[in-house]
Design a protein around this motif. Structure first.
Motif, PDB file in Angstrom:
ATOM      1  N   ALA A   1       0.820  -1.209   0.000  1.00 40.37           N
ATOM      2  CA  ALA A   1       0.000   0.000   0.000  1.00 40.37           C
ATOM      3  C   ALA A   1       0.853   1.257   0.000  1.00 40.37           C
ATOM      4  O   ALA A   1       0.495   2.273  -0.601  1.00 40.37           O
ATOM      5  CB  ALA A   1      -0.924  -0.009   1.212  1.00 40.37           C
ATOM      6  N   ALA A   2       1.995   1.204   0.691  1.00 39.35           N
ATOM      7  CA  ALA A   2       2.846   2.388   0.832  1.00 39.35           C
ATOM      8  C   ALA A   2       3.374   2.875  -0.507  1.00 39.35           C
ATOM      9  O   ALA A   2       3.662   4.064  -0.664  1.00 39.35           O
ATOM     10  CB  ALA A   2       4.007   2.083   1.773  1.00 39.35           C
ATOM     11  N   ALA A   3       3.489   1.964  -1.460  1.00 37.48           N
ATOM     12  CA  ALA A   3       4.017   2.347  -2.768  1.00 37.48           C
ATOM     13  C   ALA A   3       3.158   3.417  -3.431  1.00 37.48           C
ATOM     14  O   ALA A   3       3.659   4.198  -4.248  1.00 37.48           O
ATOM     15  CB  ALA A   3       4.117   1.116  -3.665  1.00 37.48           C
ATOM     16  N   GLY A   4       1.875   3.463  -3.085  1.00 42.17           N
ATOM     17  CA  GLY A   4       0.990   4.461  -3.671  1.00 42.17           C
ATOM     18  C   GLY A   4       0.641   5.598  -2.737  1.00 42.17           C
ATOM     19  O   GLY A   4      -0.293   6.358  -3.014  1.00 42.17           O
TER      20      GLY A   4
ATOM     21  N   PRO B   1       2.327   8.820  -1.049  1.00 41.75           N
ATOM     22  CA  PRO B   1       3.521   9.668  -0.958  1.00 41.75           C
ATOM     23  C   PRO B   1       3.857  10.117   0.456  1.00 41.75           C
ATOM     24  O   PRO B   1       5.000  10.499   0.722  1.00 41.75           O
ATOM     25  CB  PRO B   1       3.163  10.877  -1.842  1.00 41.75           C
ATOM     26  N   VAL B   2       2.893  10.036   1.370  1.00 39.30           N
ATOM     27  CA  VAL B   2       3.161  10.452   2.745  1.00 39.30           C
ATOM     28  C   VAL B   2       4.019   9.438   3.496  1.00 39.30           C
ATOM     29  O   VAL B   2       4.627   9.760   4.519  1.00 39.30           O
ATOM     30  CB  VAL B   2       1.832  10.691   3.499  1.00 39.30           C
ATOM     31  N   VAL B   3       4.124   8.202   2.988  1.00 42.59           N
ATOM     32  CA  VAL B   3       4.897   7.133   3.634  1.00 42.59           C
ATOM     33  C   VAL B   3       6.291   7.071   3.034  1.00 42.59           C
ATOM     34  O   VAL B   3       6.451   6.981   1.821  1.00 42.59           O
ATOM     35  CB  VAL B   3       4.194   5.770   3.481  1.00 42.59           C
ATOM     36  N   THR B   4       7.309   7.101   3.903  1.00 43.60           N
ATOM     37  CA  THR B   4       8.692   7.025   3.419  1.00 43.60           C
ATOM     38  C   THR B   4       9.363   5.687   3.728  1.00 43.60           C
ATOM     39  O   THR B   4      10.367   5.352   3.107  1.00 43.60           O
ATOM     40  CB  THR B   4       9.545   8.149   4.035  1.00 43.60           C
ATOM     41  N   ASP B   5       8.813   4.914   4.683  1.00 41.83           N
ATOM     42  CA  ASP B   5       9.444   3.635   5.025  1.00 41.83           C
ATOM     43  C   ASP B   5       8.467   2.771   5.814  1.00 41.83           C
ATOM     44  O   ASP B   5       7.691   3.288   6.627  1.00 41.83           O
ATOM     45  CB  ASP B   5      10.707   3.868   5.863  1.00 41.83           C
ATOM     46  N   VAL B   6       8.480   1.477   5.531  1.00 41.68           N
ATOM     47  CA  VAL B   6       7.768   0.482   6.341  1.00 41.68           C
ATOM     48  C   VAL B   6       8.802  -0.536   6.788  1.00 41.68           C
ATOM     49  O   VAL B   6       9.476  -1.142   5.953  1.00 41.68           O
ATOM     50  CB  VAL B   6       6.632  -0.210   5.559  1.00 41.68           C
ATOM     51  N   ARG B   7       8.961  -0.717   8.086  1.00 41.40           N
ATOM     52  CA  ARG B   7      10.019  -1.575   8.600  1.00 41.40           C
ATOM     53  C   ARG B   7       9.511  -2.342   9.820  1.00 41.40           C
ATOM     54  O   ARG B   7       8.457  -2.041  10.373  1.00 41.40           O
ATOM     55  CB  ARG B   7      11.232  -0.733   8.987  1.00 41.40           C
ATOM     56  N   GLY B   8      10.300  -3.322  10.230  1.00 38.64           N
ATOM     57  CA  GLY B   8       9.951  -4.035  11.442  1.00 38.64           C
ATOM     58  C   GLY B   8      10.097  -5.532  11.295  1.00 38.64           C
ATOM     59  O   GLY B   8      10.515  -6.057  10.251  1.00 38.64           O
ATOM     60  N   ARG B   9       9.718  -6.219  12.367  1.00 42.90           N
ATOM     61  CA  ARG B   9       9.798  -7.674  12.430  1.00 42.90           C
ATOM     62  C   ARG B   9       8.613  -8.165  13.236  1.00 42.90           C
ATOM     63  O   ARG B   9       8.277  -7.598  14.277  1.00 42.90           O
ATOM     64  CB  ARG B   9      11.076  -8.110  13.125  1.00 42.90           C
ATOM     65  N   GLY B  10       8.018  -9.267  12.774  1.00 37.35           N
ATOM     66  CA  GLY B  10       6.910  -9.833  13.515  1.00 37.35           C
ATOM     67  C   GLY B  10       5.814  -8.808  13.703  1.00 37.35           C
ATOM     68  O   GLY B  10       5.411  -8.117  12.759  1.00 37.35           O
TER      69      GLY B  10
ATOM     70  N   ASP C   1      -6.230  -2.369   6.393  1.00 38.02           N
ATOM     71  CA  ASP C   1      -7.162  -1.578   5.589  1.00 38.02           C
ATOM     72  C   ASP C   1      -7.498  -0.253   6.268  1.00 38.02           C
ATOM     73  O   ASP C   1      -7.541   0.804   5.619  1.00 38.02           O
ATOM     74  CB  ASP C   1      -8.449  -2.371   5.343  1.00 38.02           C
ATOM     75  N   LEU C   2      -7.732  -0.296   7.586  1.00 42.63           N
ATOM     76  CA  LEU C   2      -8.060   0.928   8.314  1.00 42.63           C
ATOM     77  C   LEU C   2      -6.889   1.897   8.315  1.00 42.63           C
ATOM     78  O   LEU C   2      -7.070   3.111   8.122  1.00 42.63           O
ATOM     79  CB  LEU C   2      -8.470   0.589   9.751  1.00 42.63           C
ATOM     80  N   LEU C   3      -5.694   1.375   8.524  1.00 40.22           N
ATOM     81  CA  LEU C   3      -4.520   2.242   8.546  1.00 40.22           C
ATOM     82  C   LEU C   3      -4.276   2.853   7.171  1.00 40.22           C
ATOM     83  O   LEU C   3      -3.967   4.055   7.058  1.00 40.22           O
ATOM     84  CB  LEU C   3      -3.290   1.472   9.008  1.00 40.22           C
ATOM     85  N   VAL C   4      -4.424   2.074   6.116  1.00 43.43           N
ATOM     86  CA  VAL C   4      -4.237   2.599   4.762  1.00 43.43           C
ATOM     87  C   VAL C   4      -5.273   3.679   4.461  1.00 43.43           C
ATOM     88  O   VAL C   4      -4.956   4.709   3.853  1.00 43.43           O
ATOM     89  CB  VAL C   4      -4.294   1.456   3.730  1.00 43.43           C
TER      90      VAL C   4
ATOM     91  N   ARG D   1      -6.298   9.376   3.641  1.00 42.32           N
ATOM     92  CA  ARG D   1      -6.955  10.636   3.995  1.00 42.32           C
ATOM     93  C   ARG D   1      -5.919  11.742   4.203  1.00 42.32           C
ATOM     94  O   ARG D   1      -6.086  12.871   3.735  1.00 42.32           O
ATOM     95  CB  ARG D   1      -7.771  10.477   5.281  1.00 42.32           C
ATOM     96  N   VAL D   2      -4.844  11.398   4.913  1.00 43.33           N
ATOM     97  CA  VAL D   2      -3.801  12.393   5.169  1.00 43.33           C
ATOM     98  C   VAL D   2      -3.083  12.760   3.878  1.00 43.33           C
ATOM     99  O   VAL D   2      -2.828  13.938   3.601  1.00 43.33           O
ATOM    100  CB  VAL D   2      -2.815  11.873   6.227  1.00 43.33           C
ATOM    101  N   SER D   3      -2.767  11.758   3.060  1.00 47.89           N
ATOM    102  CA  SER D   3      -2.076  12.021   1.792  1.00 47.89           C
ATOM    103  C   SER D   3      -2.919  12.910   0.884  1.00 47.89           C
ATOM    104  O   SER D   3      -2.422  13.864   0.277  1.00 47.89           O
ATOM    105  CB  SER D   3      -1.767  10.708   1.083  1.00 47.89           C
TER     106      SER D   3
END
Length: 458
Positions: free
Chosen positions: A371-374, A376-385, A440-443, A448-450
Motif C-alpha cells: 500500500a505504501a508504494a501508492g 507519498p506520505v509514507v517514506t518507510d515500512v520496517r519491522g519484524r513480527g 485496511d483501516l490504517l491505509v 486521507r492524510v495524503s
C-alpha cells in the motif's frame, strides 16, 4: 509514553510539533469533565493521545472499548504491554486466585510464584548460570542493570546508542539518546554515544549492511580509544522502540560484543519491547546478533505481565550477586503479578504466539509495504513480527494519521525522534483477518492524510 493532548498523538514531549486543531476543546460530557480533572491534578508533562482524549474501560482479545461504548481494534496494546490478549482468561483466573490467598509479602519472604517465574525466565534467557531480579517496570529494570554493571566494573561510563530510549528515571534519562525524551542533561553517568541504532538515516545510511556494521564497529573502537579509564557496559535495544522501531542490520551487536569482550566491557540488552517473541523470528531481540554469544545482562518488562506491573533483569550469577550492600524490593516479584505473569507466559508458549507473530506480522508488513508504494506520505515500512514502524514525511502527518486511525476505529502508537513514525504492536494473538482489517483501516487513514496535503512542487 503517551503524549499530552496538546501534542496530539505524538510520542514527544512539550515543545514538539503540533497538529491542526490541537487546541480544540474535547467538547462536553463525562470525558471532558474527566480530562479537566486530569489536567488539574497531574503534571503537564503527563501525556495523553488525541485531540479528544479517550478512556479505555474494557478489553477483550484484540479489541478495547472506550467509556462511550465505542469499540477499537487495538494495534498498540498499551505500549506493547498487552502481549497475549485483553482479558486473557488464564491470567484473570491466576490473578483472582492468588489475590484470594494473599496479595503482598515482599522479597523478605519466600514466594513460590516468584521462584517459579524466575526459573522459567533464567532458562529462557539463553544466559548461562542465570539469576533473576524482579522490578515493577522497564525503567527500574534498566536502573538495576546499570547498578549491577557499574558496580562490577567500578566505573560510571556507559556506552549507549543514539536515538535510544531506556526509561524516565534520572539514570535512564542519562543514557537515552532520543533527545525528545531527555528533559535534563544532568546524570550520574558518563554516557558515550555510538552509531548503529538507525539504519536508514545518518552518515552511514548509504552503505551496504556489511559496510554499515564495519563503520559502526570502527566508530565504537574510536570512542573506546578516547575514553578515559574503564567503560562499564554497552546498553542497547535490539529494535529501538520509542525511536520509531528502527533497527541495525543483523549481526551488528555481535560485532560490537567482540570488541567489548576484548576490553572486558559488559553488554546489556534492553528487551523491554523486543522480548517474548514479539519480533517473530526470535524469542529475544539479541538473538538476531547471537554469533558472539549471549549478553551479560538482559532487561525485560511490559508484555510479560500482560498489563500487570512487572519488570526485571536476568544475568550471570557473578554479576547478579555483585552488590555488597543490603537490597530488597517491596513490590518487585509480587505474588499477584508473578502468578499472572506465569499464566501469561504459559499461554504464550503453549499457543506458539511467537510463530503467530512471525506469520501474521509478515502478512501485515507485506500488506502495508504494498500500500505504501501508492502513498507519498509514507517514506518507510520496517519491522519484524508484530513490531512494525511506518515512517512518514513529517511529524504533522503522523499526528494526523493517529487521529484519522482512531476515527476509523484503530488504535496505533507514534514515535521517532521527530515524531514521524507510526508504531504498530498489537497483541501477539492477532488473527490474519484482524491484521487485514487493521491494515485496511490504517491505509484509509494514511490515504486521507495524503489526499489532504498539497502536492509537492517539483
Amino acid at each position: 509514553m503517551a503524549e499530552s493532548d496538546r501534542h496530539l498523538g505524538s510520542d514527544r514531549p512539550p515543545g514538539s510539533d503540533r497538529s491542526p486543531g490541537s487546541d480544540r476543546h474535547p467538547g462536553s460530557g463525562p470525558q471532558a469533565e474527566l480530562l479537566a480533572r486530569h489536567r488539574a491534578v497531574t503534571p503537564s508533562w503527563l501525556s495523553l493521545y488525541y485531540q479528544s482524549p479517550i478512556e479505555l474501560v474494557r478489553g477483550e482479545g484484540r479489541h478495547v472499548w472506550d467509556a462511550e461504548g465505542r469499540r477499537y481494534l487495538d494495534f498498540f496494546g498499551g505500549i506493547l504491554t498487552t502481549m497475549t490478549a485483553h482479558a486473557l482468561p488464564e491470567v484473570t483466573k491466576a490473578v483472582a486466585e492468588q489475590a484470594g490467598r494473599i496479595i503482598h509479602t515482599s522479597t523478605l519472604y519466600l514466594s513460590t510464584p516468584m521462584v517459579e517465574l524466575a526459573e522459567r525466565i533464567a532458562e529462557l534467557s539463553g544466559i548461562p548460570d542465570a539469576k533473576v531480579f524482579f522490578t515493577t517496570s522497564g525503567t527500574e529494570a534498566n536502573d538495576a542493570a546499570l547498578l549491577l554493571a557499574t558496580t562490577h566494573r567500578r566505573s560510571n561510563q556507559i556506552l549507549a546508542l543514539r536515538n535510544s530510549y531506556h526509561g524516565r528515571s534520572f539514570s535512564t534519562i542519562g543514557i537515552t539518546g532520543n533527545t525528545a525524551w531527555s528533559p535534563t542533561s544532568l546524570s550520574p553517568l558518563q554516557t558515550l554515544w555510538v552509531h548503529g541504532g538507525v539504519r536508514h538515516r545518518g552518515p552511514f545510511a548509504a552503505l551496504s549492511d556489511a559496510e554499515f556494521i564495519e563503520a559502526c564497529t570502527a566508530d565504537l573502537e574510536d570512542i573506546l580509544g578516547q575514553a578515559e579509564g574503564t567503560v562499564a557496559a554497552l546498553i542497547a535495544e535490539p529494535i529501538q522502540g520509542v525511536g520509531g522501531f528502527t533497527q541495525p542490520p543483523d549481526g551488528l551487536l555481535a560485532a560490537f560484543k567482540r570488541v567489548l569482550d576484548r576490553h572486558g566491557i559488559l553488554w546489556i540488552t534492553d528487551e523491554v519491547q523486543t522480548g517474548w517473541g514479539r519480533t517473530g523470528e526470535h524469542f529475544w531481540g539479541w538473538q538476531a546478533h547471537a554469533a558472539a554469544g549471549p549478553p551479560d545482562l538482559l532487561t525485560f518488562a511490559k508484555g510479560l505481565g500482560n498489563g500487570l506491573s512487572i519488570g526485571g533483569v536476568v544475568g550471570r550469577a557473578e554479576l547478579m550477586d555483585g552488590l555488597g550492600a543490603n537490597s530488597i524490593s517491596t513490590f518487585g516479584g509480587s505474588p499477584v503479578t508473578t502468578a499472572g505473569a506465569l499464566a501469561n507466559l504459559d499461554h504464550l508458549l503453549a499457543h506458539d504466539l511467537q510463530g503467530n507473530a512471525r506469520r501474521v506480522g509478515g502478512h501485515l508488513i507485506s500488506r502495508l509495504r504494498t500500500a505504501a508504494a501508492g502513498l507519498p506520505v509514507v517514506t518507510d515500512v520496517r519491522g519484524r513480527g508484530l513490531m512494525i514502524g511506518v515512517e512518514l514525511t513529517d511529524g504533522e502527518a503522523a499526528a494526523r494519521t493517529l487521529e484519522e486511525a482512531r476515527d476509523l476505529g484503530l488504535l496505533i502508537g507514534r514515535g521517532g525522534r521527530r515524531g514521524d513514525a507510526l508504531r504498530i504492536a498489537p497483541p501477539l494473538s492477532l488473527t490474519e483477518a484482524e491484521a487485514g482489517e487493521g491494515a485496511d483501516l490504517l491505509v484509509r487513514a494514511l490515504r486521507r492524510v495524503s489526499d489532504s496535503r498539497p502536492p509537492t512542487e517539483e
